[in-house]
Design an enzyme around this catalytic site. Structure first.
Site, PDB file in Angstrom:
ATOM      1  CD  GLU A  55      -3.169  -0.945   2.113  1.00 37.01           C
ATOM      2  OE1 GLU A  55      -2.764  -0.025   3.489  1.00 37.01           O
ATOM      3  OE2 GLU A  55      -3.927  -1.650   2.229  1.00 37.01           O
ATOM      4  CE  LYS A 210      -0.250  -1.899 -35.916  1.00 38.35           C
ATOM      5  NZ  LYS A 210       0.001  -1.257 -34.518  1.00 38.35           N
TER       6      LYS A 210
HETATM    7  C1  R5P Z   1      -1.933   1.895 -31.583  1.00 36.92           C
HETATM    8  O1  R5P Z   1      -2.589   1.815 -32.178  1.00 36.92           O
HETATM    9  C2  R5P Z   1       0.197   2.692 -31.072  1.00 36.92           C
HETATM   10  O2  R5P Z   1      -0.233   3.996 -31.568  1.00 36.92           O
HETATM   11  C3  R5P Z   1       0.754   1.896 -31.291  1.00 36.92           C
HETATM   12  O3  R5P Z   1       1.559   1.877 -32.965  1.00 36.92           O
HETATM   13  C4  R5P Z   1       1.416   0.753 -30.991  1.00 36.92           C
HETATM   14  O4  R5P Z   1       1.012   0.347 -29.244  1.00 36.92           O
HETATM   15  C5  R5P Z   1       2.725   0.360 -30.348  1.00 36.92           C
HETATM   16  O5  R5P Z   1       2.544  -0.773 -30.350  1.00 36.92           O
HETATM   17  P1  R5P Z   1       4.051  -2.365 -30.115  1.00 36.92           P
HETATM   18  O6  R5P Z   1       4.955  -1.286 -30.069  1.00 36.92           O
HETATM   19  O7  R5P Z   1       4.009  -3.070 -29.225  1.00 36.92           O
HETATM   20  O8  R5P Z   1       3.819  -2.220 -31.768  1.00 36.92           O
END
Ligand code: R5P
Length: 336
Positions: A55, A210
């Site tokens: 805590e 993506k």
């Molecule tokens: C997604 O909507 C965010 O804008 C970032 O692209 C994402 O959080 C990046 O995450 P990571 O580095 O794990 O691929």
């Protein structure tokens, strides 16, 4: 396009004629210290410690009765602990009769769950807004929220500021020929912010399609736009596991890109992020210090720029009831 006038305002030496009460939680005390220096003040005294069971105990050491108080606490790792700590700090200030309590949240964690994408999910960005409000927060100052609509999750005041200009200035300092550059959004969700970035730099835009089939796993499908023989300037709000950025970089290289630079506001850097960034075909990674990093342990290609002056300007303006949007030249650009 960000004008020189706007840069000058952002970099102006802050000369407050009043006493700003600035405090810090434990998630980024170095940034709080830098903000205090920019404001010509010091971080106020507060005891924060953990009990044996985990805590958190907070005590404000000076009277803040009737004061405007600013608390710096990004919601980075360990996110649950830092969030709870911020709530307890706010509660302590409320019970100490502060007049206003502004949570300065350079990185708003839990922001990516800002809507339901399938059944029976939580919307954590709204939950965090409710928790802050219930604790007694009267205003939030946030940097580059994952999505603008998070402002609407609050019934208290939200000032949302952008650190893009800091990254744009760095890129401009590299003196790249913008006719040979293209700004790249690593996903369709980031198109709007990357379009602004491209406009400020004066270069065209490309987009990566993506996909995420599994939790925390990014697949870069294809590139929309011309990247062959171009320097690619990727821009994202968050680098978490760095899957999105590094997969995108590999695809860009396959499509014939020249040098790849990555700009991002919030270096969450979880798990394999640093290794992935090191191994990826990326020339430089430029991030800000909304989240602290142990820069000595990072490869040289990762650069961290400070948002302290930007936050100092915003805090000073909130305190003086001055416009924040004019700091960014938004008013001139706004078309109603
Ligand atoms: C997604 O909507 C965010 O804008 C970032 O692209 C994402 O959080 C990046 O995450 P990571 O580095 O794990 O691929």
């Amino acid at each position: 396009m960000i004008s020189n006038e706007v840069y000058e305002k952002l970099e102006r030496v802050i000369n407050p004629t009043h006493d700003i009460k600035l405090f810090s939680g434990r998630s980024n005390p170095k940034l709080a210290q830098e903000i205090a220096e920019a404001l010509g003040t010091s971080v106020g005294p507060m005891i924060i410690k953990d009990f044996a069971d985990g805590e958190i105990y907070v005590q404000v050491k000076d009277s803040v009765r009737g004061d405007d108080v600013f608390i710096v606490q990004p919601l980075c790792k360990p996110v649950n602990q830092n969030l709870m700590e911020l709530l307890i700090i706010i509660d302590a200030f409320k019970r100490a009769s502060a007049k206003t309590i502004t949570a300065v949240i350079p990185y708003y964690g839990y922001a990516r769950q800002d809507r339901k994408t399938s059944g029976r999910e939580a919307i954590t960005a709204k939950l965090v807004a409710d928790l802050l409000t219930t604790a007694g927060c009267t205003r939030v100052l946030a940097v580059d929220l994952h999505s603008g609509q998070i402002q609407g999750f609050f019934n208290i005041l939200v000032d949302h500021i952008f650190a893009t200009s800091i990254l744009v200035k760095y890129i401009k300092g590299l003196n790249l020929d913008m006719d040979e550059c293209v700004a790249v959004s690593p996903d369709t969700g980031g198109v709007q912010r990357t379009r602004h970035f491209a406009k400020d730099l004066g270069c065209p835009l490309a987009i990566i399609d993506k996909r995420r089939d599994k939790h925390n796993e990014a697949i870069a499908n294809c590139v929309i736009g011309d990247v062959k023989g171009k320097n690619c300037l990727m821009f994202d709000d968050i680098i978490d596991t760095a899957g999105s950025i590094t997969e995108a970089a590999k695809l860009l290289k396959k499509e014939g890109a020249k040098d790849i630079y990555v700009c991002a506001i919030h270096p969450v850097f979880s798990g394999p992020a640093v290794q992935r960034l090191t191994d990826a075909p990326i020339k430089e990674v430029i991030v800000t210090n909304t989240i602290p990093l142990d820069t000595e342990k990072l490869p040289e290609k990762i650069k961290q720029l400070s948002v302290a002056n930007l936050l100092g300007q915003a805090i000073s303006r909130i305190h003086d009831d001055e416009s924040i949007s004019s700091l960014f030249g938004f008013e001139k650009e706004m078309k109603v």
